[in-house]
Enzyme design. Structure first.
Site, PDB file in Angstrom:
ATOM      1  N   THR A  59      -3.071   8.958   3.698  1.00  0.00           N
ATOM      2  CA  THR A  59      -2.232   8.294   4.477  1.00  0.00           C
ATOM      3  C   THR A  59      -1.607   8.836   5.524  1.00  0.00           C
ATOM      4  O   THR A  59      -2.260   9.985   5.663  1.00  0.00           O
ATOM      5  CB  THR A  59      -1.121   7.480   3.535  1.00  0.00           C
ATOM      6  OG1 THR A  59      -0.133   7.080   4.330  1.00  0.00           O
ATOM      7  CG2 THR A  59      -0.545   8.463   2.679  1.00  0.00           C
ATOM      8  N   THR A  92       0.417   3.811   5.214  1.00  0.00           N
ATOM      9  CA  THR A  92      -0.719   4.078   4.356  1.00  0.00           C
ATOM     10  C   THR A  92      -1.821   2.581   4.528  1.00  0.00           C
ATOM     11  O   THR A  92      -1.156   1.499   4.601  1.00  0.00           O
ATOM     12  CB  THR A  92      -0.414   4.506   2.943  1.00  0.00           C
ATOM     13  OG1 THR A  92      -1.872   4.615   2.276  1.00  0.00           O
ATOM     14  CG2 THR A  92       0.184   3.268   1.911  1.00  0.00           C
ATOM     15  N   ASP A  99      -3.694   1.189  -6.710  1.00  0.00           N
ATOM     16  CA  ASP A  99      -2.753   1.935  -7.285  1.00  0.00           C
ATOM     17  C   ASP A  99      -1.764   1.567  -8.468  1.00  0.00           C
ATOM     18  O   ASP A  99      -1.070   2.062  -9.176  1.00  0.00           O
ATOM     19  CB  ASP A  99      -1.371   2.150  -6.170  1.00  0.00           C
ATOM     20  CG  ASP A  99      -1.636   3.214  -5.135  1.00  0.00           C
ATOM     21  OD1 ASP A  99      -2.682   4.039  -5.335  1.00  0.00           O
ATOM     22  OD2 ASP A  99      -0.894   3.439  -4.124  1.00  0.00           O
ATOM     23  N   GLY A 113      -1.746  12.178   0.549  1.00  0.00           N
ATOM     24  CA  GLY A 113      -2.630  13.012  -0.713  1.00  0.00           C
ATOM     25  C   GLY A 113      -2.338  12.354  -1.752  1.00  0.00           C
ATOM     26  O   GLY A 113      -2.535  13.093  -2.791  1.00  0.00           O
TER      27      GLY A 113
END
Ligand code: GLU
Length: 608
Positions: A422, A440, A464, A504
């Site tokens: 992102t 992101t 996610d 990350g």
């Protein structure tokens, strides 16, 4: 790894070494955080010239550019020098930090389409100087109203392979970024949408220079591209854009023209949304579980009260759940305070051991308890209480690890998710307004699918969620997947003193946390703090590390139970701004092309 990437990494290492000498100097002079005089040292890399932005040049006497720069009237720190130039120009015209951040985000959609854009979501933490308050504009993507906990399982009940899951329509959440930008503008902006989106339109239409990182991401992601993406990322002859090419994106220019004219409605309730929903539906394994037009029409951002945690003599402030990021950063830093990390030398075995153990312990709570607070009762106050964290700190000892077997807290290693990327950027203006914004589309290039004819990538944020049902972060209708994004500010006496964040995946948490640790506990200047060798681990242990972590520290802590990767990695991409009493210092992580842009003698009312 490409040759260009290797060259950049070598350059990063030599800049890191240069930083070390400077820090040794600081240590010798006994400088400590809080008492630091701001940025008297020159940046360790020369400024990157930006030729794509009308009215902006690093040579202009009112701007100063570099990996680390100091200026009085405004500061922008971002991975993208073009977007940084756009934002600095808004500041120079008298726009505020929120105006500049909005223009910056629109531009990133054009120049760094792999990292963020209106097909994604994010968290914007805003300090408003006038009301002296911080709030978080939460534009996190939501699952569709038809989502199910099992939507990432195959017919046999097994998790879909990650590479497959990210390309399904079920992975694509309702995007929030555009609503977030418009909400921020309405609440805090002083410039029109038309003014703030115009530079992005111009860049998309007239073209911009492709940097090595975008070229790498185009080349690396072709397998997941749909036809629209392949076409947009190729030149007229059909060849993929490569470093130094001038790329145009006329579809995105047209999309932004419509948004300029009609606002967010053009997207959420108009023709753009129709095309977006159709593309999501096309990739769904079962269309009723994926986002449709009704979901888009119903989406809105939330305005969240940030989490605030007292730490030493400052306060850690950031986006609350559904991002676990700032909460976990704060838990780790508090554990380290209780473990008296400041009594150990930086780069000593003791420091790395306590750092790793604190991360492992805090991560156990992340996995056990955290999820979208609209759906899950998370005991946040208890988790952040001194009593609880002292108890957790008491589990940690030098000479041995809390991890003897398995993962801390009994969790399963299959939930590990470190992929994803992102962008983080910060802006501070001369009135003291500050923005810390992480944005992101999840993976680089998101799902790999571009909305045909519209020029922007669709996120795959819903991966996610845990793909296996049952935990606090399982997929559910209209739920937001738990994030690690950590847009943060450190406040002293209620006023921002430092902003930090990183891309990350899970590494966002550890990279952001260590930037704050090295700045505050070890007194490093901003660039030195973000280039100090850092580590990454999580509730199951195993340490990734930046080049520069001493071998002796790795060997000693291995005897105490830490497992180090055989070779170093490149962790995070941290951007920070330090807000001193007389000046601002911005620093951009040298592991990509980022730079800070400072502004002297801004224009606007009262300044001419
Ligand atoms: N999807 C990630 C998160 O929200 C951010 C993207 C990244 O991994 O960098 O935690």
């Amino acid at each position: 790894m490409s040759r260009e990437h290797e060259r950049r990494e070598a350059e990063h290492r030599s800049e890191t070494d240069a930083g070390v000498n400077r820090r040794r100097f600081l240590a010798l002079t006994g400088t400590t955080a809080g008492a630091l005089t701001v940025g008297t040292q020159p940046a360790t890399a020369t400024a990157q010239e930006v030729t794509d932005v009308a009215g902006f040049s690093c040579d202009h006497p009112h701007f100063t550019c570099g990996r680390e720069v100091t200026a009085a009237d405004g500061m922008v720190s971002t991975v993208d020098p073009i977007a940084g130039g756009v934002a600095a120009r808004v500041l120079r015209e008298g726009g505020n930090a929120i105006d500049a951040a909005i223009a910056l985000q629109y531009t990133l959609n054009v120049t760094q389409p792999h990292g963020s854009g209106i097909g994604g979501g994010g968290f914007m933490v805003v300090y408003d100087a006038e009301s002296d308050s911080v709030e978080a504009i939460n534009s996190r993507e939501r699952a569709s109203q038809g989502a199910t906990p099992e939507m990432f399982l195959d017919d046999d009940g097994n998790e879909l392979p990650f590479g497959e899951a990210i390309q399904t329509g079920e992975a694509m959440g309702v995007p929030g970024t555009l609503k977030g930008l418009e909400t921020a503008r309405e609440r805090y902006g002083s410039r029109s949408r038309q003014r703030l989106i115009e530079p992005a339109i111009k860049l998309a239409r007239d073209g911009f220079t492709v940097d090595w990182f975008l070229a790498e991401q185009i080349a690396a992601n072709t397998e997941k591209f749909n036809e629209a993406a392949l076409e947009t990322f190729s030149d007229e002859s059909g060849a993929l854009y490569t470093t130094g090419d001038t790329m145009t994106n006329s579809d995105l220019a047209e999309t932004f023209e419509r948004i300029k004219r009609d606002g967010a409605e053009a997207f959420y309730e108009g023709a753009i949304g129709e095309d977006l929903a159709a593309e999501i539906q096309r990739h769904a394994r079962e269309p009723e579980r994926a986002v449709d037009e009704a979901d888009l029409a119903q989406y809105d951002v939330t305005i969240d009260e940030p989490i605030r945690t007292k730490w030493y003599d400052v306060e850690l402030v950031g986006q609350p759940l559904p991002s676990s990021g700032p909460t976990v950063v704060s838990m780790i830093l508090k554990l380290l305070e209780f473990l008296e990390i400041d009594t150990y030398e930086r780069r000593s075995p003791e420091m790395y051991h306590l750092l790793a153990e604190a991360i492992i312990v805090a991560w156990g709570d992340r996995m056990e308890h955290m999820g979208d607070p609209e759906f899950v009762d998370v005991p946040i106050d208890s988790l952040l209480s001194d009593a609880y964290l002292q108890e957790r700190a008491d589990l940690i000892e030098l000479g041995q690890s809390v991890l003897t077997e398995g993962c801390f807290g009994g969790g399963e290693p299959h939930r590990i998710s470190t992929d994803g990327q992102t962008t983080h950027f910060s802006v501070v203006d001369r009135w003291g307004n500050a923005v810390s914004y992480t944005s992101t589309i999840e993976q680089f290039m998101g799902s790999g699918k571009m909305v045909p004819g519209r020029g922007f990538m669709i996120n795959n944020e819903l991966t996610d969620f845990d793909r296996t049902p049952g935990g606090p972060n399982e997929p559910e209708p209209w739920k937001r997947p738990m994030s690690s994004m950590s847009p943060m500010m450190v406040l002293r006496d209620g006023v921002p003193e430092f902003t930090a964040g990183s891309p990350g995946g899970w590494r966002i948490i550890t990279s952001t946390m260590q930037a704050i640790l090295f700045r505050y506990v070890y007194g490093l200047e901003p660039l030195a703090a973000i280039t100090e060798p850092s580590i990454y681990t999580h509730y199951c242990g195993g340490i990734s590390w930046d080049a520069g972590v001493p071998e002796e520290a790795r060997q000693t802590t291995a005897e105490w139970g830490q497992e180090w990767d055989a070779t170093p990695s490149t962790l995070g991409n941290v951007q920070v701004i330090d807000i001193g009493t007389d000046a601002l210092t911005g620093a951009a992580d040298p592991n990509r092309d980022g730079q800070a842009v400072g502004l002297e003698r801004a224009g606007g009312p009262g300044r001419h």
